[in-house]
Design a protein around this motif. Sequence first.
Motif, PDB file in Angstrom:
ATOM      1  N   TRP A  76      -3.865  -3.183  -2.950  1.00 26.76           N
ATOM      2  CA  TRP A  76      -4.630  -3.399  -1.712  1.00 26.76           C
ATOM      3  C   TRP A  76      -6.098  -3.674  -2.055  1.00 26.76           C
ATOM      4  O   TRP A  76      -6.713  -4.589  -1.524  1.00 26.76           O
ATOM      5  CB  TRP A  76      -4.513  -2.177  -0.805  1.00 26.76           C
ATOM      6  N   LYS A  94      -7.654  -5.924   7.157  1.00 24.81           N
ATOM      7  CA  LYS A  94      -7.540  -5.865   5.699  1.00 24.81           C
ATOM      8  C   LYS A  94      -8.836  -5.369   5.049  1.00 24.81           C
ATOM      9  O   LYS A  94      -9.285  -5.881   4.027  1.00 24.81           O
ATOM     10  CB  LYS A  94      -7.123  -7.218   5.146  1.00 24.81           C
ATOM     11  N   GLU A 100      -0.795   2.748   1.803  1.00 27.27           N
ATOM     12  CA  GLU A 100      -0.896   1.377   1.304  1.00 27.27           C
ATOM     13  C   GLU A 100      -2.349   1.009   1.008  1.00 27.27           C
ATOM     14  O   GLU A 100      -2.645   0.349   0.009  1.00 27.27           O
ATOM     15  CB  GLU A 100      -0.312   0.396   2.322  1.00 27.27           C
ATOM     16  N   MET A 101      -3.266   1.454   1.859  1.00 29.35           N
ATOM     17  CA  MET A 101      -4.680   1.131   1.675  1.00 29.35           C
ATOM     18  C   MET A 101      -5.288   1.842   0.460  1.00 29.35           C
ATOM     19  O   MET A 101      -6.361   1.462  -0.005  1.00 29.35           O
ATOM     20  CB  MET A 101      -5.462   1.464   2.941  1.00 29.35           C
TER      21      MET A 101
END
Length: 123
Positions: A108, A25, A102-103
Amino acid sequence: PVLTLKEHDRARRFITLVDELYEAKCLLICSAEAPPDQLFRGNEDRGKGSSAAKKEQKSFETKAAEILGIDVAQSNNTRVGELASVRELNFAFRRAASRLTEMCARDWWQRSNRRHSGLNGSI
Protein backbone atom coordinates in the motif's frame (compact mmCIF):
# COMPACT_ATOMS: atom_id res chain seq x y z
CA PRO A 1 -8.84 4.00 21.85
CA VAL A 2 -10.60 0.71 21.37
CA LEU A 3 -14.18 1.51 20.31
CA THR A 4 -17.37 -0.35 21.18
CA LEU A 5 -21.04 -0.04 20.34
CA LYS A 6 -21.29 2.23 23.38
CA GLU A 7 -19.20 4.81 21.48
CA HIS A 8 -21.11 4.19 18.26
CA ASP A 9 -21.04 7.88 17.23
CA ARG A 10 -17.26 8.08 17.58
CA ALA A 11 -16.87 4.70 15.92
CA ARG A 12 -18.99 5.74 12.92
CA ARG A 13 -16.97 8.94 12.49
CA PHE A 14 -13.71 7.02 12.65
CA ILE A 15 -15.02 4.42 10.20
CA THR A 16 -16.06 7.21 7.83
CA LEU A 17 -12.56 8.71 8.07
CA VAL A 18 -10.96 5.35 7.31
CA ASP A 19 -13.33 4.81 4.36
CA GLU A 20 -12.54 8.24 2.89
CA LEU A 21 -8.78 7.86 3.31
CA TYR A 22 -8.92 4.36 1.83
CA GLU A 23 -10.98 5.42 -1.19
CA ALA A 24 -8.60 8.36 -1.80
CA LYS A 25 -5.67 5.92 -1.47
CA CYS A 26 -4.06 8.16 1.15
CA LEU A 27 -1.18 7.35 3.41
CA LEU A 28 -2.16 7.29 7.08
CA ILE A 29 0.31 7.66 9.92
CA CYS A 30 -1.18 7.21 13.37
CA SER A 31 -0.78 5.34 16.61
CA ALA A 32 -3.43 3.03 18.02
CA GLU A 33 -4.20 1.30 21.26
CA ALA A 34 -4.56 -2.05 19.46
CA PRO A 35 -3.96 -3.70 16.07
CA PRO A 36 -6.61 -2.94 13.42
CA ASP A 37 -8.53 -6.18 13.99
CA GLN A 38 -8.80 -5.39 17.72
CA LEU A 39 -9.77 -1.69 17.54
CA PHE A 40 -13.47 -2.48 17.67
CA ARG A 41 -15.31 -4.55 20.28
CA GLY A 42 -18.64 -6.10 19.46
CA ASN A 43 -17.71 -7.14 15.94
CA GLU A 44 -17.78 -10.89 16.50
CA ASP A 45 -19.16 -12.90 13.60
CA ARG A 46 -22.64 -14.24 14.18
CA GLY A 47 -23.28 -17.93 13.81
CA LYS A 48 -19.76 -19.00 14.68
CA GLY A 49 -18.72 -20.95 17.73
CA SER A 50 -20.35 -23.08 20.36
CA SER A 51 -23.78 -22.67 21.87
CA ALA A 52 -22.09 -21.02 24.90
CA ALA A 53 -20.49 -18.48 22.55
CA LYS A 54 -23.85 -17.89 20.86
CA LYS A 55 -25.50 -17.38 24.26
CA GLU A 56 -22.76 -14.91 25.19
CA GLN A 57 -23.32 -13.11 21.86
CA LYS A 58 -27.06 -12.83 22.58
CA SER A 59 -26.23 -11.34 25.98
CA PHE A 60 -23.90 -8.89 24.25
CA GLU A 61 -26.66 -7.97 21.81
CA THR A 62 -29.07 -7.26 24.66
CA LYS A 63 -26.48 -5.02 26.32
CA ALA A 64 -25.80 -3.28 23.01
CA ALA A 65 -29.49 -2.60 22.59
CA GLU A 66 -29.70 -1.06 26.05
CA ILE A 67 -26.67 1.15 25.34
CA LEU A 68 -28.10 2.28 22.02
CA GLY A 69 -31.52 2.87 23.55
CA ILE A 70 -33.19 0.17 21.48
CA ASP A 71 -36.15 -1.74 22.90
CA VAL A 72 -34.84 -5.21 23.74
CA ALA A 73 -38.21 -6.89 23.44
CA GLN A 74 -38.22 -9.95 21.23
CA SER A 75 -40.53 -10.64 18.35
CA ASN A 76 -40.46 -14.15 16.93
CA ASN A 77 -37.14 -14.71 18.77
CA THR A 78 -35.50 -11.87 16.84
CA ARG A 79 -32.89 -10.15 19.01
CA VAL A 80 -31.15 -6.82 18.61
CA GLY A 81 -28.35 -8.46 16.59
CA GLU A 82 -30.88 -8.90 13.84
CA LEU A 83 -31.56 -5.18 13.70
CA ALA A 84 -30.07 -3.50 10.67
CA SER A 85 -28.31 -0.70 12.55
CA VAL A 86 -26.31 -3.03 14.79
CA ARG A 87 -25.54 -5.45 11.96
CA GLU A 88 -24.45 -2.56 9.72
CA LEU A 89 -22.13 -1.18 12.40
CA ASN A 90 -20.60 -4.61 12.97
CA PHE A 91 -20.04 -4.94 9.21
CA ALA A 92 -18.50 -1.45 9.14
CA PHE A 93 -16.19 -2.42 12.03
CA ARG A 94 -14.93 -5.43 10.08
CA ARG A 95 -14.53 -3.41 6.86
CA ALA A 96 -12.59 -0.64 8.61
CA ALA A 97 -10.30 -3.15 10.33
CA SER A 98 -9.64 -4.84 6.99
CA ARG A 99 -8.92 -1.52 5.30
CA LEU A 100 -6.60 -0.40 8.10
CA THR A 101 -4.72 -3.68 7.84
CA GLU A 102 -4.34 -3.19 4.10
CA MET A 103 -3.24 0.42 4.62
CA CYS A 104 -0.46 -0.82 6.94
CA ALA A 105 0.96 -3.15 4.29
CA ARG A 106 4.23 -2.30 2.55
CA ASP A 107 2.59 -2.70 -0.86
CA TRP A 108 0.00 0.00 0.00
CA TRP A 109 2.76 2.40 0.99
CA GLN A 110 4.79 1.69 -2.12
CA ARG A 111 1.81 2.22 -4.45
CA SER A 112 0.69 5.34 -2.58
CA ASN A 113 4.20 6.71 -2.44
CA ARG A 114 4.60 6.38 -6.21
CA ARG A 115 1.17 7.86 -6.84
CA HIS A 116 1.58 10.87 -4.51
CA SER A 117 5.23 11.75 -4.93
CA GLY A 118 6.21 10.33 -8.30
CA LEU A 119 8.97 8.20 -6.73
CA ASN A 120 9.91 4.88 -8.28
CA GLY A 121 8.78 2.73 -5.35
CA SER A 122 11.44 3.42 -2.74
CA ILE A 123 10.24 4.50 0.66
